[in-house]
Design a protein around this motif. Sequence first.
Motif, mmCIF file in Angstrom:
data_model
loop_
_atom_site.group_PDB
_atom_site.id
_atom_site.type_symbol
_atom_site.label_atom_id
_atom_site.label_comp_id
_atom_site.label_asym_id
_atom_site.label_seq_id
_atom_site.Cartn_x
_atom_site.Cartn_y
_atom_site.Cartn_z
ATOM 1 N N GLY A 85 -1.970 53.411 69.004
ATOM 2 C CA GLY A 85 -3.193 53.993 69.553
ATOM 3 C C GLY A 85 -4.281 52.962 69.747
ATOM 4 N N ARG A 86 -4.426 52.057 68.782
ATOM 5 C CA ARG A 86 -5.446 51.013 68.911
ATOM 6 C C ARG A 86 -5.153 50.092 70.079
ATOM 7 N N VAL A 87 -3.900 49.673 70.211
ATOM 8 C CA VAL A 87 -3.549 48.757 71.299
ATOM 9 C C VAL A 87 -3.749 49.428 72.652
ATOM 10 N N GLU A 88 -3.265 50.663 72.807
ATOM 11 C CA GLU A 88 -3.408 51.351 74.091
ATOM 12 C C GLU A 88 -4.868 51.544 74.460
ATOM 13 N N SER A 89 -5.702 51.875 73.475
ATOM 14 C CA SER A 89 -7.113 52.117 73.771
ATOM 15 C C SER A 89 -7.840 50.848 74.175
ATOM 16 N N ARG A 90 -7.312 49.674 73.776
ATOM 17 C CA ARG A 90 -7.977 48.414 74.120
ATOM 18 C C ARG A 90 -7.476 47.802 75.415
ATOM 19 N N ILE A 91 -6.172 47.863 75.658
ATOM 20 C CA ILE A 91 -5.621 47.136 76.807
ATOM 21 C C ILE A 91 -5.226 48.052 77.955
ATOM 22 N N GLY A 92 -5.248 49.344 77.741
ATOM 23 C CA GLY A 92 -4.886 50.270 78.812
ATOM 24 C C GLY A 92 -3.428 50.706 78.721
ATOM 25 N N THR A 93 -3.144 51.851 79.332
ATOM 26 C CA THR A 93 -1.825 52.472 79.187
ATOM 27 C C THR A 93 -0.715 51.661 79.829
ATOM 28 N N TRP A 94 -0.935 51.088 81.004
ATOM 29 C CA TRP A 94 0.159 50.413 81.706
ATOM 30 C C TRP A 94 0.543 49.106 81.032
ATOM 31 N N ARG A 95 -0.433 48.330 80.615
ATOM 32 C CA ARG A 95 -0.113 47.098 79.891
ATOM 33 C C ARG A 95 0.545 47.429 78.556
ATOM 34 N N TYR A 96 0.072 48.468 77.924
ATOM 35 C CA TYR A 96 0.658 48.917 76.661
ATOM 36 C C TYR A 96 2.123 49.327 76.876
ATOM 37 N N LEU A 97 2.399 50.046 77.957
ATOM 38 C CA LEU A 97 3.768 50.459 78.263
ATOM 39 C C LEU A 97 4.668 49.243 78.446
ATOM 40 N N ALA A 98 4.175 48.238 79.160
ATOM 41 C CA ALA A 98 4.975 47.033 79.381
ATOM 42 C C ALA A 98 5.306 46.347 78.057
ATOM 43 N N ILE A 99 4.311 46.258 77.170
ATOM 44 C CA ILE A 99 4.533 45.612 75.873
ATOM 45 C C ILE A 99 5.534 46.404 75.046
ATOM 46 N N VAL A 100 5.392 47.724 75.029
ATOM 47 C CA VAL A 100 6.314 48.569 74.256
ATOM 48 C C VAL A 100 7.745 48.397 74.766
ATOM 49 N N LEU A 101 7.936 48.382 76.093
ATOM 50 C CA LEU A 101 9.276 48.244 76.656
ATOM 51 C C LEU A 101 9.900 46.899 76.305
ATOM 52 N N VAL A 102 9.116 45.828 76.409
ATOM 53 C CA VAL A 102 9.641 44.497 76.066
ATOM 54 C C VAL A 102 10.036 44.441 74.591
ATOM 55 N N ILE A 103 9.156 44.936 73.731
ATOM 56 C CA ILE A 103 9.455 44.922 72.298
ATOM 57 C C ILE A 103 10.684 45.781 72.006
ATOM 58 N N ASP A 105 -16.611 49.186 74.419
ATOM 59 C CA ASP A 105 -16.915 50.494 74.992
ATOM 60 C C ASP A 105 -15.713 51.052 75.742
ATOM 61 N N GLU A 106 -15.032 50.161 76.509
ATOM 62 C CA GLU A 106 -13.847 50.607 77.224
ATOM 63 C C GLU A 106 -12.794 51.107 76.249
ATOM 64 N N GLY A 107 -12.635 50.360 75.144
ATOM 65 C CA GLY A 107 -11.647 50.729 74.146
ATOM 66 C C GLY A 107 -11.938 52.078 73.531
ATOM 67 N N ARG A 108 -13.207 52.366 73.261
ATOM 68 C CA ARG A 108 -13.544 53.650 72.649
ATOM 69 C C ARG A 108 -13.286 54.812 73.591
ATOM 70 N N GLU A 109 -13.417 54.550 74.911
ATOM 71 C CA GLU A 109 -13.286 55.635 75.865
ATOM 72 C C GLU A 109 -11.865 55.791 76.394
ATOM 73 N N ALA A 110 -11.044 54.734 76.281
ATOM 74 C CA ALA A 110 -9.712 54.774 76.878
ATOM 75 C C ALA A 110 -8.833 55.805 76.175
ATOM 76 N N PRO A 111 -8.055 56.560 76.951
ATOM 77 C CA PRO A 111 -7.167 57.567 76.349
ATOM 78 C C PRO A 111 -5.965 56.907 75.687
ATOM 79 N N ARG A 112 -5.278 57.680 74.846
ATOM 80 C CA ARG A 112 -4.088 57.198 74.166
ATOM 81 C C ARG A 112 -2.894 58.059 74.574
ATOM 82 N N VAL A 113 -2.809 58.312 75.854
ATOM 83 C CA VAL A 113 -1.816 59.253 76.374
ATOM 84 C C VAL A 113 -0.403 58.806 76.037
ATOM 85 N N LEU A 114 -0.077 57.538 76.298
ATOM 86 C CA LEU A 114 1.288 57.067 76.101
ATOM 87 C C LEU A 114 1.695 57.131 74.631
#
Length: 313
Positions: A186-204, A98-107
């Motif tokens: 979009g799938r990853v951001e919607s599941r784990i949240g924008t900030w964790r997604y940002l950290a993963i993107v930067l490391v990669i 449910d959180e994943g479906r509602e989370a935005p994909r802003v980043l």
Amino acid sequence: MRQIATLSDFAVVQRLADYLLTLDVETRLEQAPEGWIVWVCDEDRVPQAREVLPEFLKNPTDARYAFAPREAAARRRQEEEVEEAFRKRQVRVRERWDEGREAPRVLTYVLVTLCVAVGLATNLGGQSNDGQSNNVLRRLLVSEYVRPTLPEIQAGQLWRVVTPIFLHFGMVHLLFNMLMLLDLGGRVESRIGTWRYLAIVLVIAVVSNLAQYYLGPFSLKEWRKLFEPSPLFGGMSGVVYGLFGYVWMKSRFDPASGLQMSASTVVILMAWLAIGLTGFLVEAIANGAHAGGLIVGLVIGYAPHLWQRLRRD
């Protein structure tokens, strides 16, 4: 489910049910006008229960049956605990979905917008009459020199370890990477949240860019160029392969994350990686970025599962 006995004394019926449970024979008790009916739930266990029944009925108060109520109660408590834990896991899974479906994909949308804007500002890597686009491109490269020490980064231009992901050379290059980023990112951001997604993107991004720079524009066709540093590269594909590796590991080892990866997608992306490494069908592919991004994505996705295993051991 099969009936094996009908008894009038509930105390005897309960002790029989308890004793059978210690033998891994699950029963159900049903009250009827003629007494208590004993049902065996598993058809395969009926012969065993019928074999035990006559001996039990000879002397239900025998000392060898005295342990049965206590052991049966312990087993029932254990089963209740397992069922409760399962229900809680199911609730957590639903909540995460449910959180994943509602989370935005802003980043993800911001990254796509930046890539398009940089593509326009750099003329997608093409030449410009006024030279402005070439200047922007040079400022976003990991370096303007072929030096292992990366002098600009040492001088404080730290953005260069990330910004090559926004550079694209041609419309097809940009379009393909943006479509993959919208899907995977979009799938990853919607599941784990924008900030964790940002950290993963930067490391990669950092790992894939440095891998591409130091490994150079190599392939099996141009294997002599391996470990020949080259700053002339760009694209979001290293991040895309990192997100692919991350989702792949999550789908296999953490289904509750809600991140799934079909076998066909794995085959397609791994096949494209292999084709790029050959260098025969498509040239000028950032194989180092793809490989580096994929490896770091696999590590980030698998690391929590590995940590839990080590803690259990």
